[in-house]
Scaffold this motif. Structure first.
Motif, PDB file in Angstrom:
ATOM      1  N   UNK A 118     -19.472 -38.412 -72.922  1.00 26.39           N
ATOM      2  CA  UNK A 118     -20.007 -37.045 -73.023  1.00 26.39           C
ATOM      3  C   UNK A 118     -19.194 -36.109 -72.135  1.00 26.39           C
ATOM      4  N   UNK A 119     -18.920 -34.918 -72.635  1.00 25.98           N
ATOM      5  CA  UNK A 119     -18.095 -33.953 -71.897  1.00 25.98           C
ATOM      6  C   UNK A 119     -18.909 -32.693 -71.598  1.00 25.98           C
ATOM      7  N   UNK A 120     -18.549 -31.993 -70.504  1.00 27.94           N
ATOM      8  CA  UNK A 120     -19.222 -30.725 -70.216  1.00 27.94           C
ATOM      9  C   UNK A 120     -18.969 -29.686 -71.303  1.00 27.94           C
ATOM     10  N   UNK A 121     -19.826 -28.683 -71.341  1.00 30.07           N
ATOM     11  CA  UNK A 121     -19.786 -27.678 -72.407  1.00 30.07           C
ATOM     12  C   UNK A 121     -19.498 -26.307 -71.808  1.00 30.07           C
ATOM     13  N   UNK A 122     -18.499 -25.623 -72.358  1.00 28.87           N
ATOM     14  CA  UNK A 122     -18.141 -24.270 -71.955  1.00 28.87           C
ATOM     15  C   UNK A 122     -18.408 -23.343 -73.136  1.00 28.87           C
ATOM     16  N   UNK A 123     -19.300 -22.376 -72.920  1.00 29.41           N
ATOM     17  CA  UNK A 123     -19.680 -21.410 -73.960  1.00 29.41           C
ATOM     18  C   UNK A 123     -18.793 -20.187 -73.853  1.00 29.41           C
ATOM     19  N   UNK A 124     -18.204 -19.776 -74.981  1.00 25.84           N
ATOM     20  CA  UNK A 124     -17.413 -18.536 -75.028  1.00 25.84           C
ATOM     21  C   UNK A 124     -18.138 -17.535 -75.923  1.00 25.84           C
ATOM     22  N   UNK A 125     -18.533 -16.420 -75.346  1.00 26.42           N
ATOM     23  CA  UNK A 125     -19.222 -15.368 -76.105  1.00 26.42           C
ATOM     24  C   UNK A 125     -18.235 -14.241 -76.411  1.00 26.42           C
ATOM     25  N   UNK A 168     -31.094 -21.214 -76.543  1.00 24.31           N
ATOM     26  CA  UNK A 168     -32.087 -22.242 -76.909  1.00 24.31           C
ATOM     27  C   UNK A 168     -31.678 -22.995 -78.177  1.00 24.31           C
ATOM     28  N   UNK A 169     -31.580 -22.269 -79.280  1.00 24.49           N
ATOM     29  CA  UNK A 169     -31.389 -22.957 -80.550  1.00 24.49           C
ATOM     30  C   UNK A 169     -30.028 -23.657 -80.644  1.00 24.49           C
ATOM     31  N   UNK A 170     -28.962 -22.926 -80.317  1.00 23.47           N
ATOM     32  CA  UNK A 170     -27.632 -23.531 -80.458  1.00 23.47           C
ATOM     33  C   UNK A 170     -27.384 -24.642 -79.425  1.00 23.47           C
ATOM     34  N   UNK A 171     -27.804 -24.489 -78.152  1.00 21.38           N
ATOM     35  CA  UNK A 171     -27.651 -25.620 -77.225  1.00 21.38           C
ATOM     36  C   UNK A 171     -28.384 -26.876 -77.700  1.00 21.38           C
ATOM     37  N   UNK A 172     -29.574 -26.710 -78.288  1.00 28.06           N
ATOM     38  CA  UNK A 172     -30.308 -27.889 -78.784  1.00 28.06           C
ATOM     39  C   UNK A 172     -29.504 -28.573 -79.890  1.00 28.06           C
ATOM     40  N   UNK A 173     -28.914 -27.765 -80.753  1.00 31.41           N
ATOM     41  CA  UNK A 173     -28.123 -28.322 -81.868  1.00 31.41           C
ATOM     42  C   UNK A 173     -26.854 -29.001 -81.349  1.00 31.41           C
ATOM     43  N   UNK A 174     -26.157 -28.325 -80.454  1.00 35.59           N
ATOM     44  CA  UNK A 174     -24.907 -28.882 -79.900  1.00 35.59           C
ATOM     45  C   UNK A 174     -25.199 -30.176 -79.139  1.00 35.59           C
ATOM     46  N   UNK A 175     -26.280 -30.181 -78.352  1.00 42.03           N
ATOM     47  CA  UNK A 175     -26.647 -31.383 -77.599  1.00 42.03           C
ATOM     48  C   UNK A 175     -26.989 -32.550 -78.512  1.00 42.03           C
ATOM     49  N   UNK A 176     -27.559 -32.251 -79.674  1.00 44.80           N
ATOM     50  CA  UNK A 176     -27.967 -33.314 -80.603  1.00 44.80           C
ATOM     51  C   UNK A 176     -26.802 -33.805 -81.457  1.00 44.80           C
ATOM     52  N   UNK A 213     -23.248 -33.361 -80.927  1.00 44.94           N
ATOM     53  CA  UNK A 213     -21.922 -33.624 -80.352  1.00 44.94           C
ATOM     54  C   UNK A 213     -22.062 -34.391 -79.034  1.00 44.94           C
ATOM     55  N   UNK A 214     -20.990 -35.054 -78.570  1.00 39.63           N
ATOM     56  CA  UNK A 214     -21.061 -35.797 -77.303  1.00 39.63           C
ATOM     57  C   UNK A 214     -20.986 -34.857 -76.105  1.00 39.63           C
ATOM     58  N   UNK A 215     -22.035 -34.043 -75.967  1.00 41.46           N
ATOM     59  CA  UNK A 215     -22.054 -32.978 -74.963  1.00 41.46           C
ATOM     60  C   UNK A 215     -22.974 -33.369 -73.813  1.00 41.46           C
ATOM     61  N   UNK A 216     -22.487 -33.171 -72.591  1.00 39.36           N
ATOM     62  CA  UNK A 216     -23.309 -33.379 -71.402  1.00 39.36           C
ATOM     63  C   UNK A 216     -23.944 -32.033 -71.041  1.00 39.36           C
ATOM     64  N   UNK A 217     -25.177 -31.828 -71.486  1.00 35.34           N
ATOM     65  CA  UNK A 217     -25.817 -30.516 -71.329  1.00 35.34           C
ATOM     66  C   UNK A 217     -26.270 -30.239 -69.893  1.00 35.34           C
TER      67      UNK A 217
END
Ligand SMILES: N[C@@H](CCC(=O)N[C@@H](CS)C(=O)NCC(=O)O)C(=O)O
Length: 276
Positions: A42-49, A122-130, A132-136
């Motif tokens: 699992x890898x850390x997640x960087x959000x780009x807005x 909320x919604x997109x982090x839940x989806x990404x966590x489910x 992809x191999x993401x360390x939330x």
């Protein structure tokens, strides 16, 4: 969730996904880059807005984040900037579709679907966590212009969610500048007290805190004095004791030529804080 594209890149994968979104009441598209390390851990997640007028694609195509993200072992997620399809819109580029401002609108005709804060926190982090191999437990956030405003306000208002925050040419005090006054008036109504929760400088003045912030700002940016006003963030951080590194970059404008120049610095800034 449906995979729209899946390209091998820098030893990892650049993926585009589409999904039905409850928060925005329609289909949403986002980009996610998986570094090579995501094959095994699992890898850390960087959000780009992203900023005004953008979809997920602008930074994906012009931001040049993949080499640094692959080397650092960081997942980069790039959401869209508003609801799409038959959602309410406005002919102007700085309101409606492409201009969601990372808040949940309370005013007609925007309320109900313009819930970009709920979507990206909320919604997109839940989806990404489910999916992809993401360390939330290890998330960072950054963005450009309107997306820099989003990164700063979300990091300030969700204390503890993001270990790192940075921005390119952010709108630091939307309540005080034309882009923000127009959007906040439309989405939140005329009562300015409600605007302060979506304004980085006001949030800091009202007691919200992060430990440190990295900002790059082009000195040849057409929007510098009218819309961005980094000196207001500088003053607020000084008064609050927040460690702001504000780098004024001579000759650079507001475009992705500017963003891509300093992108690797930002990815590494986040990676240092997300991988230790
Ligand atoms: N000149 C732009 C103003 C908006 C703008 O500069 N948008 C920035 C974000 S605030 C952007 O990233 N545009 C898309 C791009 O450069 O790919 C327009 O009218 O479309």
């Amino acid at each position: 969730m449906e995979t729209v594209s899946d390209w091998a890149s820098h030893g990892g994968r650049q993926i585009v996904c589409r999904h039905g979104s409850e928060a925005t009441g329609g289909e949403m598209t986002f980009a996610v880059f998986l570094p090579p390390a995501a094959k095994t851990e699992p890898c850390p997640v960087l959000w780009y807005l992203s900023g005004l007028t953008c979809t997920h694609a602008n930074v994906m195509e012009k931001g040049e984040y993949r080499r640094a993200a692959a080397e650092a072992g960081v997942i980069v997620v790039c959401p869209d900037t508003s609801p799409r399809g038959d959602a309410a819109d406005d002919p102007a580029y700085d309101l409606g579709q492409g201009a969601g401002f990372y808040l949940d609108a309370t005013q007609a005709p925007w309320a109900g679907r313009y819930n970009m804060k709920r979507y990206v926190t909320e919604e997109l982090p839940a989806l990404v966590g489910a999916e992809f191999p993401a360390d939330m437990d290890r998330q960072g956030i950054f963005g450009h212009s309107m997306g820099g405003h989003g990164a700063l306000t979300l990091a300030l208002s969700l204390r503890g969610r993001f270990r790192s925050v940075s921005a390119f040419a952010p709108i630091v005090a939307p309540s005080l500048v034309p882009w923000g006054e127009k959007a906040f008036g439309a989405y939140l109504g005329p009562e300015r007290a409600a605007w302060r929760r979506h304004d980085a400088v006001a949030l800091i003045e009202d007691g919200a805190r992060v430990d440190e912030i990295l900002v790059d700002q082009g000195e040849a940016d057409n929007f510098l004095e009218r819309e961005l006003r980094p000196e207001l963030l500088e003053a607020a951080c000084r008064d609050a004791g927040i460690a702001l590194t504000l780098r004024r970059q001579p000759g650079y404008d507001h475009s992705y030529y500017f963003i891509s120049t300093f992108m690797a610095d930002h990815v590494r800034f986040h990676a240092e804080r997300l991988t230790k």
